[in-house]
Design a protein around this motif. Structure first.
Motif, short mmCIF file in Angstrom:
data_model
loop_
_atom_site.label_atom_id
_atom_site.label_comp_id
_atom_site.label_asym_id
_atom_site.label_seq_id
_atom_site.Cartn_x
_atom_site.Cartn_y
_atom_site.Cartn_z
N MET A 73 0.85 -1.19 0.00
CA MET A 73 0.00 0.00 0.00
C MET A 73 0.88 1.24 0.00
O MET A 73 2.01 1.19 0.46
N PRO A 74 0.36 2.37 -0.55
CA PRO A 74 1.15 3.58 -0.57
C PRO A 74 1.59 3.97 0.84
O PRO A 74 0.83 3.89 1.80
N GLY A 75 2.86 4.39 0.96
CA GLY A 75 3.39 4.79 2.25
C GLY A 75 4.10 3.65 2.96
O GLY A 75 4.71 3.83 4.00
N THR A 76 4.01 2.43 2.41
CA THR A 76 4.67 1.28 3.01
C THR A 76 5.80 0.80 2.10
O THR A 76 5.58 0.54 0.93
N ALA A 77 7.02 0.71 2.65
CA ALA A 77 8.16 0.28 1.85
C ALA A 77 7.96 -1.15 1.39
O ALA A 77 7.50 -2.00 2.14
N SER A 78 8.31 -1.40 0.15
CA SER A 78 8.15 -2.73 -0.42
C SER A 78 9.49 -3.42 -0.50
O SER A 78 10.47 -2.83 -0.94
N PRO A 79 9.57 -4.70 -0.08
CA PRO A 79 10.84 -5.42 -0.20
C PRO A 79 11.11 -5.92 -1.61
O PRO A 79 12.19 -6.42 -1.89
N THR A 80 10.10 -5.84 -2.49
CA THR A 80 10.26 -6.34 -3.84
C THR A 80 11.22 -5.45 -4.62
O THR A 80 11.00 -4.24 -4.72
N PRO A 81 12.27 -6.01 -5.21
CA PRO A 81 13.21 -5.18 -5.97
C PRO A 81 12.54 -4.54 -7.18
O PRO A 81 11.65 -5.12 -7.81
N LEU A 82 12.98 -3.34 -7.52
CA LEU A 82 12.54 -2.67 -8.74
C LEU A 82 13.57 -2.97 -9.83
O LEU A 82 14.77 -2.77 -9.64
N ARG A 83 13.09 -3.45 -10.95
CA ARG A 83 13.96 -3.88 -12.04
C ARG A 83 14.32 -2.68 -12.92
O ARG A 83 13.44 -2.02 -13.48
N VAL A 84 15.61 -2.43 -13.06
CA VAL A 84 16.11 -1.29 -13.83
C VAL A 84 16.82 -1.80 -15.08
O VAL A 84 17.73 -2.63 -15.00
N ALA A 85 16.38 -1.32 -16.23
CA ALA A 85 17.03 -1.65 -17.51
C ALA A 85 17.80 -0.44 -17.99
O ALA A 85 17.31 0.70 -17.93
N LEU A 86 19.01 -0.65 -18.48
CA LEU A 86 19.87 0.44 -18.94
C LEU A 86 20.11 0.29 -20.44
O LEU A 86 20.59 -0.75 -20.91
N LEU A 87 19.78 1.32 -21.20
CA LEU A 87 19.99 1.33 -22.65
C LEU A 87 21.20 2.19 -22.95
O LEU A 87 21.16 3.42 -22.85
N GLY A 88 22.30 1.56 -23.32
CA GLY A 88 23.53 2.28 -23.63
C GLY A 88 24.59 2.03 -22.57
O GLY A 88 24.30 2.04 -21.37
N CYS A 89 25.82 1.82 -23.04
CA CYS A 89 26.91 1.55 -22.11
C CYS A 89 28.17 2.29 -22.54
O CYS A 89 29.27 1.73 -22.56
N GLY A 90 27.98 3.54 -22.92
CA GLY A 90 29.12 4.40 -23.22
C GLY A 90 29.68 4.98 -21.93
O GLY A 90 29.57 4.38 -20.86
N VAL A 91 30.25 6.15 -22.03
CA VAL A 91 30.86 6.79 -20.85
C VAL A 91 29.82 7.01 -19.75
O VAL A 91 30.04 6.67 -18.58
N VAL A 92 28.67 7.57 -20.12
CA VAL A 92 27.63 7.84 -19.13
C VAL A 92 26.99 6.55 -18.65
O VAL A 92 26.80 6.34 -17.44
N GLY A 93 26.64 5.66 -19.58
CA GLY A 93 26.01 4.41 -19.21
C GLY A 93 26.85 3.60 -18.24
O GLY A 93 26.34 3.00 -17.28
N THR A 94 28.16 3.57 -18.48
CA THR A 94 29.06 2.84 -17.59
C THR A 94 29.01 3.41 -16.18
O THR A 94 28.97 2.65 -15.19
N GLU A 95 28.99 4.73 -16.07
CA GLU A 95 28.95 5.35 -14.74
C GLU A 95 27.61 5.15 -14.06
O GLU A 95 27.53 5.01 -12.84
N VAL A 96 26.53 5.11 -14.84
CA VAL A 96 25.21 4.83 -14.26
C VAL A 96 25.20 3.40 -13.70
O VAL A 96 24.74 3.15 -12.58
N ALA A 97 25.71 2.45 -14.49
CA ALA A 97 25.76 1.06 -14.02
C ALA A 97 26.62 0.95 -12.77
O ALA A 97 26.25 0.26 -11.80
N ARG A 98 27.75 1.62 -12.78
CA ARG A 98 28.63 1.58 -11.62
C ARG A 98 27.91 2.11 -10.37
O ARG A 98 27.99 1.53 -9.29
#
Length: 441
Positions: free
Chosen positions: A1-26
């Motif tokens: 419910m809103p206001g309650t932390a969820s233990p379920t991981p949020l899945r993040v997809a990254l498009l691009g792995c150049g200079v910026v993408g590498t630092e985002v992944a890091r």
């Protein structure tokens, strides 16, 4: 419910792995614990879309996360981060992600400047976040302040240095007297400029950012095609030196103004008084000067490019979007209610500084001033430099020339351009050496 932390991981997809993408992944991988605490749920990087699996990459990005199947990747994500650049396939992938219910974070200023309405309409219809802090001025927090902090104010003007490459080039021309080509080569050697510097030098990058800022500031849809654009390719070392002699610094500016008639958005090199805050912005740094009725003048300054600075802005958007998914709510929708008229380039008002070579004889200045008066343009200052070489001892006095520098008062761009053209046609005018606008005064 809103206001309650969820233990379920949020899945993040990254498009691009150049200079910026590498630092985002890091950042997502090494800062996982802190990010989870800030969000209220873990952020799981589930994949990184790349064009070629065999390209050598930073070991900070685990090879098992790499994939060439970007379409499948976005369909399984809660948050999609796009740092690949370009219009396609970025546009199609983001629309697919939005349709699947994913929130989107992008650093793609070109895509936003060209496809802003389509992306926002899709995100608003799907009820998901579309965040893009990193698309303008790298690490500098400028999108959120204009979009949210000043939402209750009336922004009148945005004036900014939003391209670090051109600022570095112009700074090197000012400090060491380099010509443009030399300064660009140095910028390329240091990694500030691409092998093909067209997007920076010709103002395309700054124009895309100007369109985004204008859309936010004036609640009006502005595309890159609505931005009058002039790059720095014609700026010379002599122009930069002459600017310094009159108490100015040459900067490539993105300018968005709201007038009684509508919205004017433009990018061009301009003379900035040395006592203006933007004149002190050196090297590859960016700065944006905002003028609002209530808040008054505000300046945002910092690193405008680079992997880590840009990734900082991207990760800020990721945290914000993730919080909304965990706690409920969403980011601000598009605000385009004003739908103000977009003015043509020649409707803008500015000042000109014109350098001329003229015959050195009585009455020439009066002729030039007369032409300006005929076009409704008044002169603010006139400077005459040393006479040309023709006036050396023994030379024919009839061939002597003088260098004039005229600075006008503010007038419409159309009037100023017509005035310069008319002055160039005067018989005593040998050459129009340069024409630069004056801003920030």
């Amino acid at each position: 419910m809103p206001g309650t932390a969820s233990p379920t991981p949020l899945r993040v997809a990254l498009l691009g792995c150049g200079v910026v993408g590498t630092e985002v992944a890091r950042g997502l991988l090494t800062g996982a614990a802190d990010l989870a605490a800030r969000v209220g749920a873990p952020l799981e990087l589930v994949g990184v879309a790349v064009r070629d699996l065999e390209t050598e990459r930073d070991p900070a990005v685990p090879r098992e996360l790499l994939t060439t199947d970007a379409e499948k990747l976005v369909e399984s994500a809660d948050i999609v981060v796009e740092v690949m650049g370009g219009i396609e396939p970025a546009r199609t992938l983001l629309l697919r992600a939005i349709a699947g219910g994913a929130s989107v974070v992008t650093a793609n200023k070109a895509l936003l400047a060209e496809r802003w309405p389509e992306l926002f309409e899709a995100a608003d219809a799907a009820g998901v976040d579309l965040s893009f802090e990193a698309a303008v001025a790298g690490a500098i927090p400028i999108v959120r302040p204009v979009r949210e902090s000043l939402a209750g104010d009336h922004v009148r003007r945005v004036l900014g240095i939003v391209n670090g490459t051109t600022n570095f080039v112009l700074d090197r021309m000012a400090t060491d007297g380099l010509e443009l080509e030399e300064a660009v080569r140095e910028a390329q050697a240091l990694g500030y400029a691409e092998a093909d510097p067209t997007a920076d030098v010709d103002g395309f990058d700054a124009a895309a950012k100007a369109a985004i800022l204008a859309s936010l500031a004036f609640h009006t849809r502005v595309s890159i095609d609505d931005v009058a654009r002039e790059g720095i390719r014609a700026v010379t070392a002599d122009d930069v030196a002459a600017a310094a002699a009159t108490g100015h610094t040459v900067k490539l500016l993105a300018i968005a103004e709201r007038t009684a008639e509508g919205v004017s958005v433009r990018v061009h090199p301009a003379l900035v008084p040395t006592d203006h805050p933007l004149a002190a912005v050196r090297g590859a740094f960016n700065a944006v000067f905002v003028e609002a009725d209530g808040a008054g003048p505000l300046m945002f300054y910092g690193q405008g490019a680079g992997g880590r600075p840009t990734a900082s802005a991207v990760l800020g958007d990721v945290v914000s979007a993730a919080r909304h998914r965990v706690l409920g709510g969403k980011g601000p929708q598009e605000s385009a209610y004003a739908s103000l008229p977009l003015l043509p380039a020649d409707a803008a008002t500015t000042r000109y500084q014109v350098r001329l070579v003229v015959d050195d004889r009585p009455g020439v200045l009066a002729q030039v001033a007369g032409v300006l008066a005929e076009h409704g343009v008044s002169i603010d200052t006139v400077r005459q430099s040393a006479l040309g070489a023709e006036a050396a001892e023994g030379a024919d006095p009839a061939g002597a020339t003088a260098n004039l520098l005229l600075t006008t008062h503010r007038a419409r761009e159309a009037s100023l351009a017509a005035t310069v053209a008319a002055v160039a046609g005067l018989a005593p005018v040998r050459e129009i050496t340069s024409v630069l606008r004056v801003e920030g005064a």
